[in-house]
Structures are given as structure tokens and as C-alpha cells.
Design an enzyme around this catalytic site. Structure first.
Site, PDB file in Angstrom:
ATOM      1  N   LYS A  54      10.622   7.897  -7.722  1.00 43.59           N
ATOM      2  CA  LYS A  54       9.581   8.918  -7.901  1.00 43.59           C
ATOM      3  C   LYS A  54      10.136  10.298  -7.559  1.00 43.59           C
ATOM      4  O   LYS A  54       9.872  11.281  -8.255  1.00 43.59           O
ATOM      5  CB  LYS A  54       8.358   8.592  -7.024  1.00 43.59           C
ATOM      6  CG  LYS A  54       7.567   7.415  -7.574  1.00 43.59           C
ATOM      7  CD  LYS A  54       6.568   6.848  -6.588  1.00 43.59           C
ATOM      8  CE  LYS A  54       5.910   5.602  -7.194  1.00 43.59           C
ATOM      9  NZ  LYS A  54       5.094   4.838  -6.245  1.00 43.59           N
ATOM     10  N   GLN A  98       3.041   5.433  -0.186  1.00 46.05           N
ATOM     11  CA  GLN A  98       3.584   4.237  -0.840  1.00 46.05           C
ATOM     12  C   GLN A  98       2.975   2.973  -0.215  1.00 46.05           C
ATOM     13  O   GLN A  98       3.031   2.774   0.993  1.00 46.05           O
ATOM     14  CB  GLN A  98       5.115   4.222  -0.712  1.00 46.05           C
ATOM     15  CG  GLN A  98       5.785   3.109  -1.473  1.00 46.05           C
ATOM     16  CD  GLN A  98       5.595   3.215  -2.984  1.00 46.05           C
ATOM     17  OE1 GLN A  98       5.726   4.278  -3.581  1.00 46.05           O
ATOM     18  NE2 GLN A  98       5.237   2.105  -3.606  1.00 46.05           N
ATOM     19  N   ASP A 121      -2.408   9.580  -6.820  1.00 42.37           N
ATOM     20  CA  ASP A 121      -2.337   8.146  -7.118  1.00 42.37           C
ATOM     21  C   ASP A 121      -3.702   7.628  -7.594  1.00 42.37           C
ATOM     22  O   ASP A 121      -3.788   6.529  -8.135  1.00 42.37           O
ATOM     23  CB  ASP A 121      -1.922   7.388  -5.843  1.00 42.37           C
ATOM     24  CG  ASP A 121      -0.739   6.478  -6.091  1.00 42.37           C
ATOM     25  OD1 ASP A 121      -0.265   6.425  -7.245  1.00 42.37           O
ATOM     26  OD2 ASP A 121      -0.288   5.813  -5.149  1.00 42.37           O
TER      27      ASP A 121
END
Ligand code: NDP
Length: 295
Positions: A54, A98, A121
């Protein structure tokens, strides 16, 4: 093979090129550099790899990327304090924590701490709530589901009015992609482990999304001729001909289904590359929103 291949890798590259141009324009015209923070807690090797990818892709398109790491024994308060610090940082437009977090941490409470405006997200409960409600719009849609919709849009297949069958109801893929398809006026059927006679349901699908995590479960005779088949699954199966002893396959039996479907995604190289592309897109949108350039 009768189906046309949906090349997620190529489409993700195109999106990255579009974003690179947009980020350059934002810098030049408005002096804005989109910023993305990827928070990693602990040393899970898969999570480390995802975060590295990422950050690498972010840098490639010109996004300012920071990657704070906390130790595996970090406390709930430490993780939440870090998120709050990033919430307050004007150089950061997107925060990604994450997952999975180490077991002792309360994942939902951490996700709840992320400012709604920076939830790139799309997993904040309020964003998911808005996704599920008629007439409401989430600030961000979760990346893998958004990537699936983008793939269907980019091959030019209209979604409105279509029968869409979704295999899987997880919070990460099945449920949010169902809500996105519903928002686009598809008629949706969501299947799961208790659904009876799956093939009779999937055969109705003009758009079939497989997100179950069962290697090659969807067979040729489960699919309506001409359907768009999106395979989200990533499964390892033994393959002694490969050096590493395994290969990756999806939830769809590609060899069988490609003879029946109209369009099909490969695994790897289908949905996978889209997830990061959509994350970067969300980060750029967030920066534009913070500057009042978009709603
Ligand atoms: P989960 O395990 O969270 O959910 C699986 C879903 O499939 C559940 O709803 C489950 O039903 C359903 N299911 C399981 N077995 C069957 C069955 N035999 N028949 C019908 N339904 C079944 O998985 P995820 O949604 O997180 O992931 C799904 C797949 O997608 C995995 O292979 C994962 O690796 C992959 N993935 C890929 C991504 C990408 O970027 N390409 C991103 C995220 C995931 P129930 O609810 O009843 O248990």
C-alpha cells in the site's frame, strides 16, 4: 474460451495512472498533497506485506505516505491515541488500520476512533450504516467491494435492473458489495453457508460475485450463459509442479466457467489489484474533499 477476460491488473494500472495525473494537478494547481497513514500493530508477516504494498503504490502516484508501527503488545489506549493523533494531522487525509489487530485489542473500538472524514477503508460503522440505507451515501465505500463495482463499470456492463447473486455475506466483501449493487439498482440475492441448492440460485445471476473462500466451488453448470462472473476468492491448492508447492485459485472453477460466462475475472490478477487502487482513489477523494473541491 468464450468469456472475455476482465484484466484487473491492467484496469488497476489505468486507475493508478489517472490518479498520478490527478495528484500532480492537485499539487500544482492547489498546493495539495494527499496523505495516507497505514497503521500496523504487531509483526504479522501478511499484514507487513500488505502495508508495504500500500505504501509503495501510494508513493508511485505521489501520495504522501506514513506508516506508524506499534508493537504487538500495544494497549488499546496506545492504538486509539495514535489514531486520534492522525485524525488531528492536517497532512493526513486517509487512515487505514491494517486488520486483523492482535487478539487482545478491540477492533471495532479502534475503527470507531477513526474520523469519518479519513475512513478511507470504509469500515467505520457509520459509513457501513450509510451504505446500507436508502438515499444515504457513505463518505467512502470499502475498497474491495468498490473495486468490484469499478471492474463492472469499466467493462461497460450496466448494473441497473440486473439479477446479481452474491456468494458470501462477510463484513469485508459479501455484505458491502451487495449494498453497492443494490444502490446501483440491481436486484440482489445474498447467499451463505445455509443457502439451499446454491446452483439453482446462482444460475439466475446476470452478475455473479463469488466471495466464499472455497477453492473452485462455482462450476460451469452453476452459471447462466453470458453472465459477468467476479471471483473474489484467494485460495491455495497443492501444486507439485510449482517451486513453492502450491498455486492460487479463486472460488470459481475458471476452466469450466470461462466456457459459459460472458465475462470472467482471473485469480490472481482480477479483483486483487483493484483493492489498493481503490484505497488510493479514496485517499485522493478525501484530500479533495478536505480542500472543498468535491462534496
Ligand atoms: P469470510 O470467511 O469472512 O466469509 C465467507 C462467506 O462465505 C460467509 O458468508 C460464509 O457463510 C460463506 N460460505 C462459506 N462456505 C460456503 C459454502 N460452502 N456455501 C455458501 N456460502 C459459503 O470470507 P471473506 O469475505 O473475508 O473472503 C472471501 C474470499 O475472498 C476469501 O478467499 C478471501 O481470501 C478473499 N478476499 C479477497 C480479497 C481481494 O482483494 N481479492 C479481499 C478480501 C477477501 P456464513 O456467513 O454462513 O458463514
Amino acid at each position: 474460451m468464450s468469456a472475455q477476460l476482465i484484466d484487473g491488473k491492467a484496469i488497476a494500472k489505468t486507475i493508478q495512472a489517472e490518479l498520478t495525473a490527478e495528484v500532480a494537478m492537485l499539487k500544482e494547481k492547489y498546493g495539495i498533497t494527499p496523505g495516507l497513514a497505514t497503521v500496523l500493530v504487531g509483526d504479522n508477516p501478511a499484514s507487513q506485506t500488505y502495508v508495504r504494498m500500500k505504501r509503495k503504490r501510494s508513493a508511485e502516484v505521489g501520495i504522501h505516505s506514513v506508516g506508524p508501527v506499534l508493537p504487538a503488545d500495544a494497549t488499546q489506549e496506545q492504538v486509539e491515541a495514535l489514531v486520534r493523533e492522525l485524525n488531528a494531522d492536517p497532512a493526513i487525509h486517509g487512515i487505514l488500520v491494517q486488520l486483523p489487530l492482535p487478539k487482545h485489542l478491540d477492533e471495532e473500538a479502534v475503527l470507531n476512533t477513526i474520523s469519518l472524514e479519513k475512513d478511507v477503508d470504509g469500515f467505520h460503522p457509520l459509513n457501513i450504516g450509510r451504505l446500507a440505507m436508502k438515499g444515504r451515501r457513505p463518505m467512502f465505500a470499502p475498497c474491495t467491494p468498490a473495486g468490484i463495482i469499478e471492474l463492472i463499470d469499466r467493462i461497460g456492463v450496466p448494473i441497473e435492473g440486473k439479477e446479481a447473486v452474491i456468494l458470501g455475506r462477510s463484513n469485508i466483501v459479501g455484505l458491502p458489495v451487495s449494498m453497492l449493487l443494490l444502490k446501483r439498482n440491481a436486484t440482489i440475492t445474498i447467499c451463505h453457508s445455509r443457502t439451499r441448492d446454491l446452483p439453482s440460485v446462482t444460475r439466475r445471476a446476470d452478475i455473479l460475485i463469488a466471495a466464499v473462500g472455497r477453492a473452485q466451488m462455482v462450476k460451469g453448470d452453476w452459471v447462466k450463459p453470458g453472465a459477468v462472473v467476479i471471483d473474489v476468492g484467494i485460495n491455495r491448492i497443492d501444486d507439485p509442479t510449482r517451486k513453492r508447492g502450491y498455486r492460487l485459485v479463486g472460488d470459481v472453477d475458471f476452466e469450466e466457467v470461462k466456457e459459459v460466462a460472458g465475462w470472467i475475472t482471473p485469480v490472481p490478477g482480477g479483483v486483487g489489484p483493484m483493492t489498493i487502487a481503490m484505497l488510493l482513489k479514496n485517499a485522493v477523494t478525501s484530500a479533495k474533499r478536505a480542500a472543498g473541491l468535491v462534496e
